[in-house]
Scaffold this active site. Sequence first.
Site, PDB file in Angstrom:
ATOM      1  N   THR A  19       1.023  -1.213   0.106  1.00  0.00           N
ATOM      2  CA  THR A  19       0.097  -0.008  -0.099  1.00  0.00           C
ATOM      3  C   THR A  19       0.778   1.289   0.119  1.00  0.00           C
ATOM      4  OG1 THR A  19      -0.394  -0.240   2.438  1.00  0.00           O
ATOM      5  CG2 THR A  19      -2.013  -0.936   1.131  1.00  0.00           C
ATOM      6  N   LYS A 128       5.861  -8.507   2.921  1.00  0.00           N
ATOM      7  CA  LYS A 128       4.292  -8.079   2.972  1.00  0.00           C
ATOM      8  C   LYS A 128       3.648  -9.193   2.344  1.00  0.00           C
ATOM      9  CE  LYS A 128       1.487  -3.981   3.883  1.00  0.00           C
ATOM     10  NZ  LYS A 128       1.349  -2.934   3.772  1.00  0.00           N
ATOM     11  N   GLU A 161       5.966  -5.364  16.515  1.00  0.00           N
ATOM     12  CA  GLU A 161       5.528  -4.121  15.859  1.00  0.00           C
ATOM     13  C   GLU A 161       4.116  -3.913  16.225  1.00  0.00           C
ATOM     14  OE1 GLU A 161       5.040  -5.341  11.736  1.00  0.00           O
ATOM     15  OE2 GLU A 161       4.249  -7.175  12.282  1.00  0.00           O
TER      16      GLU A 161
HETATM   17  C1  LIG Z   1       1.910  -5.592   9.973  1.00  0.00           C
HETATM   18  C2  LIG Z   1       2.517  -4.323   9.529  1.00  0.00           C
HETATM   19  N1  LIG Z   1       3.733  -3.983   9.757  1.00  0.00           N
HETATM   20  C3  LIG Z   1       4.499  -2.889   9.366  1.00  0.00           C
HETATM   21  C4  LIG Z   1       3.934  -2.021   8.459  1.00  0.00           C
HETATM   22  C5  LIG Z   1       4.479  -0.763   8.010  1.00  0.00           C
HETATM   23  O1  LIG Z   1       4.642  -0.676   6.727  1.00  0.00           O
HETATM   24  P1  LIG Z   1       4.977   0.461   5.646  1.00  0.00           P
HETATM   25  O2  LIG Z   1       5.927   1.438   6.453  1.00  0.00           O
HETATM   26  O3  LIG Z   1       5.734   0.076   4.476  1.00  0.00           O
HETATM   27  O4  LIG Z   1       3.602   1.035   5.299  1.00  0.00           O
HETATM   28  C6  LIG Z   1       2.374  -2.320   7.851  1.00  0.00           C
HETATM   29  C7  LIG Z   1       1.951  -1.521   6.825  1.00  0.00           C
HETATM   30  O5  LIG Z   1       0.767  -1.737   6.709  1.00  0.00           O
HETATM   31  C8  LIG Z   1       1.919  -3.557   8.324  1.00  0.00           C
HETATM   32  O6  LIG Z   1       0.739  -3.904   7.830  1.00  0.00           O
END
Ligand SMILES: Cc1ncc(COP(=O)(O)O)c(C=O)c1O
Length: 265
Positions: A19, A128, A161
């Site tokens: 995203t 992801k 996280e």
């Molecule tokens: C589980 C999870 N961790 C971390 C992130 C952060 O990722 P990003 O900085 O690429 O948006 C996301 C983003 O949606 C996520 O779903």
Amino acid sequence: MALPFDDRGLAYGDGLFETVLVRDGQPLLWEYHMARLRQGVERLSLPLPDFEAFDRLPAQCGPGLRVLKLMVTRGSGGRGYRPPGSAELRWRWTASAFQPASRRWFEGVDVRCCELRLGIQPRLAGIKHLARLENVLARQEWQDDAIAEGLLCDSEGHLVEATAMNLIWYRQGRFETPLLDRCGVKGTLLSAMNDDIELHWVRAGLETLHQADAVWLLNSVQGVWPIRRLDDASGKCLQRWPPAFDSPLQQMAHGRLGYPLNPDD
Ligand SMILES: Cc1ncc(COP(=O)(O)O)c(C=O)c1O
């Protein structure tokens, strides 16, 4: 366009997604998103996607602030879990109008600890992928809109996280973030921050946050939220911090995303 019923992304989560924040057709952190996608493609042994076609998507998202969602799956075929010998990748994208939760940048957010523990699986850590049931279960743990996010630990009790954001804290004069070598998603904004400021990757339990002067959540779409209050899974307050929005972390991150650097901007 709909996915066929036998799509492996739908059936098994056999695929990846990104995203991406897009402003007036210009993607933010694009190289980081494509690098994570490429890493996911390698880990899952997917056929190489047409990255040049992906590069043309942001310009097609329309004016203003948008979120581009790109999904890539192994397509159809194979026998059960066994993938087809030569898979044909399938991909879909959508762009939606987006407004970030801007009050949270400066007021900070209230967060709770989730009961759910993330399973340890180094082969899926960082990428992801589409199989996100742990995040769905964790996000089901609270309905109160006053709670912005939930912190996740792994099955050994180490901080990882939040349900859809990464975590950074400031402790003993340095920025620290959980190691993401065994589970969790390595955020693109987190990776950019790793390039912009000195980040220390640590294996740490929840008790480490007691020594933190400030704690933040971040992702590539919402930016950086300071945490002002942390509750346990039953709603009991564990800790409070003054919302630290005037940090180099938020300044660098919001510089990257084109978001305001202070409440008066
Ligand atoms: C589980 C999870 N961790 C971390 C992130 C952060 O990722 P990003 O900085 O690429 O948006 C996301 C983003 O949606 C996520 O779903």
